[in-house]
Design a protein around this motif. Structure first.
Motif, PDB file in Angstrom:
ATOM      1  N   LYS A 162      -8.208   4.368  -3.474  1.00 38.41           N
ATOM      2  CA  LYS A 162      -7.722   5.674  -3.905  1.00 38.41           C
ATOM      3  C   LYS A 162      -6.230   5.773  -3.600  1.00 38.41           C
ATOM      4  O   LYS A 162      -5.774   5.303  -2.568  1.00 38.41           O
ATOM      5  CB  LYS A 162      -8.496   6.754  -3.154  1.00 38.41           C
ATOM      6  CG  LYS A 162      -8.395   8.119  -3.737  1.00 38.41           C
ATOM      7  CD  LYS A 162      -9.382   9.042  -3.063  1.00 38.41           C
ATOM      8  CE  LYS A 162      -9.497  10.323  -3.838  1.00 38.41           C
ATOM      9  NZ  LYS A 162     -10.468  11.223  -3.275  1.00 38.41           N
ATOM     10  N   THR A 163      -5.502   6.387  -4.500  1.00 38.82           N
ATOM     11  CA  THR A 163      -4.067   6.587  -4.301  1.00 38.82           C
ATOM     12  C   THR A 163      -3.800   8.061  -4.045  1.00 38.82           C
ATOM     13  O   THR A 163      -4.239   8.920  -4.801  1.00 38.82           O
ATOM     14  CB  THR A 163      -3.268   6.122  -5.538  1.00 38.82           C
ATOM     15  OG1 THR A 163      -3.547   4.743  -5.771  1.00 38.82           O
ATOM     16  CG2 THR A 163      -1.779   6.302  -5.321  1.00 38.82           C
ATOM     17  N   TYR A 164      -3.097   8.342  -2.951  1.00 43.74           N
ATOM     18  CA  TYR A 164      -2.694   9.708  -2.618  1.00 43.74           C
ATOM     19  C   TYR A 164      -1.204   9.853  -2.908  1.00 43.74           C
ATOM     20  O   TYR A 164      -0.410   8.971  -2.603  1.00 43.74           O
ATOM     21  CB  TYR A 164      -2.961  10.019  -1.143  1.00 43.74           C
ATOM     22  CG  TYR A 164      -4.426  10.008  -0.798  1.00 43.74           C
ATOM     23  CD1 TYR A 164      -5.235  11.081  -1.123  1.00 43.74           C
ATOM     24  CD2 TYR A 164      -5.007   8.920  -0.149  1.00 43.74           C
ATOM     25  CE1 TYR A 164      -6.585  11.081  -0.817  1.00 43.74           C
ATOM     26  CE2 TYR A 164      -6.357   8.910   0.165  1.00 43.74           C
ATOM     27  CZ  TYR A 164      -7.140   9.993  -0.173  1.00 43.74           C
ATOM     28  OH  TYR A 164      -8.466   9.982   0.137  1.00 43.74           O
ATOM     29  N   THR A 165      -0.833  10.972  -3.491  1.00 49.31           N
ATOM     30  CA  THR A 165       0.556  11.234  -3.840  1.00 49.31           C
ATOM     31  C   THR A 165       1.047  12.438  -3.048  1.00 49.31           C
ATOM     32  O   THR A 165       0.426  13.498  -3.071  1.00 49.31           O
ATOM     33  CB  THR A 165       0.699  11.501  -5.349  1.00 49.31           C
ATOM     34  OG1 THR A 165       0.200  10.367  -6.060  1.00 49.31           O
ATOM     35  CG2 THR A 165       2.144  11.728  -5.726  1.00 49.31           C
ATOM     36  N   GLN A 214      -1.709   3.960  -0.988  1.00 50.51           N
ATOM     37  CA  GLN A 214      -2.949   3.381  -1.511  1.00 50.51           C
ATOM     38  C   GLN A 214      -3.926   3.193  -0.353  1.00 50.51           C
ATOM     39  O   GLN A 214      -3.653   2.456   0.594  1.00 50.51           O
ATOM     40  CB  GLN A 214      -2.658   2.027  -2.161  1.00 50.51           C
ATOM     41  CG  GLN A 214      -3.884   1.292  -2.631  1.00 50.51           C
ATOM     42  CD  GLN A 214      -4.139   1.493  -4.106  1.00 50.51           C
ATOM     43  OE1 GLN A 214      -3.234   1.754  -4.849  1.00 50.51           O
ATOM     44  NE2 GLN A 214      -5.369   1.373  -4.510  1.00 50.51           N
ATOM     45  N   GLY A 250       0.786  -1.230   0.000  1.00 51.43           N
ATOM     46  CA  GLY A 250       0.000   0.000   0.000  1.00 51.43           C
ATOM     47  C   GLY A 250       0.812   1.271   0.000  1.00 51.43           C
ATOM     48  O   GLY A 250       0.256   2.367   0.088  1.00 51.43           O
ATOM     49  N   THR A 251       2.129   1.178  -0.095  1.00 50.40           N
ATOM     50  CA  THR A 251       2.950   2.376  -0.100  1.00 50.40           C
ATOM     51  C   THR A 251       4.105   2.212  -1.085  1.00 50.40           C
ATOM     52  O   THR A 251       4.607   1.117  -1.278  1.00 50.40           O
ATOM     53  CB  THR A 251       3.478   2.711   1.317  1.00 50.40           C
ATOM     54  OG1 THR A 251       4.184   3.941   1.267  1.00 50.40           O
ATOM     55  CG2 THR A 251       4.369   1.629   1.855  1.00 50.40           C
ATOM     56  N   HIS A 257       3.616   7.503  -2.723  1.00 51.86           N
ATOM     57  CA  HIS A 257       2.270   7.080  -3.121  1.00 51.86           C
ATOM     58  C   HIS A 257       1.715   6.172  -2.018  1.00 51.86           C
ATOM     59  O   HIS A 257       2.355   5.189  -1.655  1.00 51.86           O
ATOM     60  CB  HIS A 257       2.293   6.300  -4.441  1.00 51.86           C
ATOM     61  CG  HIS A 257       2.855   7.070  -5.588  1.00 51.86           C
ATOM     62  ND1 HIS A 257       2.180   8.096  -6.204  1.00 51.86           N
ATOM     63  CD2 HIS A 257       4.035   6.972  -6.243  1.00 51.86           C
ATOM     64  CE1 HIS A 257       2.918   8.581  -7.181  1.00 51.86           C
ATOM     65  NE2 HIS A 257       4.063   7.919  -7.215  1.00 51.86           N
TER      66      HIS A 257
END
Length: 195
Positions: free
Chosen positions: A85-88, A66, A42-43, A64
């Motif tokens: 959702k993916t955060y950047t 997730q 997840g990362t 990133h």
């Protein structure tokens, strides 16, 4: 007089060479630690840019994260699926080279150290404003990395206190702060930490 100038030039060359070589070792250790952290689900961390200087360098990391799929039910029993959702996050780092560093008004002895601040990404700013009232404090993450003379890395992360006031249910969330400390061996075969 020539001997004195020769000794002074030798000392200057050793000091400059020491800072340059510890900068190379710190960069290599940072890359190894990024590869070790990328093994978590997840990362994903990427070293986007690294500008090496003599006493300190600047690195730009892209992180990133997730967020997993979420299933919620309303009062009527209808389920809603929120897709993953993916955060950047952009994480700028200042990397200090050893053998002696001054980092945040603190003298440290080691191969290198780095500091960085992570704030909410641009895409999440709008989402944050839609969910929380104006008096809410946006959370931040401070990251510090230290590489000892034995090439062991220590990663410290701090999330200082913040308050959130929701718009939807008029709730209040008070975060009192968190500190985490993780230590790596050079090959990342031995981990030690506290939270």
């Amino acid at each position: 007089m020539k001997k004195l100038l020769g000794i002074a030039a030798l000392i200057v060359a050793v000091v400059i060479g020491g800072y340059f070589s510890t900068g190379l070792i710190t960069e290599r250790t940072l890359k190894k630690n990024i590869n070790a952290l990328n093994q978590a689900n997840g990362t994903e961390l990427k070293l986007n840019n690294y500008k090496r200087g003599l006493l300190k360098s600047h690195a730009d990391l892209i992180w990133h994260i997730q967020a997993a799929e979420k299933v919620t039910k309303d009062d009527n029993g209808h389920t809603t699926v929120v897709p993953p959702k993916t955060y950047t996050f952009d994480v700028p780092l200042v990397v200090y080279h050893g053998p002696v560093m001054v980092q945040n008004k603190r003298v440290r002895f080691g191969l290198g150290a780095a500091t960085g601040e992570l704030s909410l990404p641009d895409g999440y700013q709008e989402e944050f404003s839609a969910l929380f009232k104006e008096q809410s404090t946006k959370p931040k993450l401070y990251v510090r990395l230290f590489v000892s003379y034995l090439n062991k890395a220590r990663i410290e992360a701090d999330i200082p206190e913040f308050e959130l006031y929701t718009k939807q249910h008029d709730s209040e969330i008070e975060w009192l702060g968190m500190e985490s400390d993780l230590r790596f061996s050079p090959e990342s075969s031995h981990l030690q930490g506290h939270f």
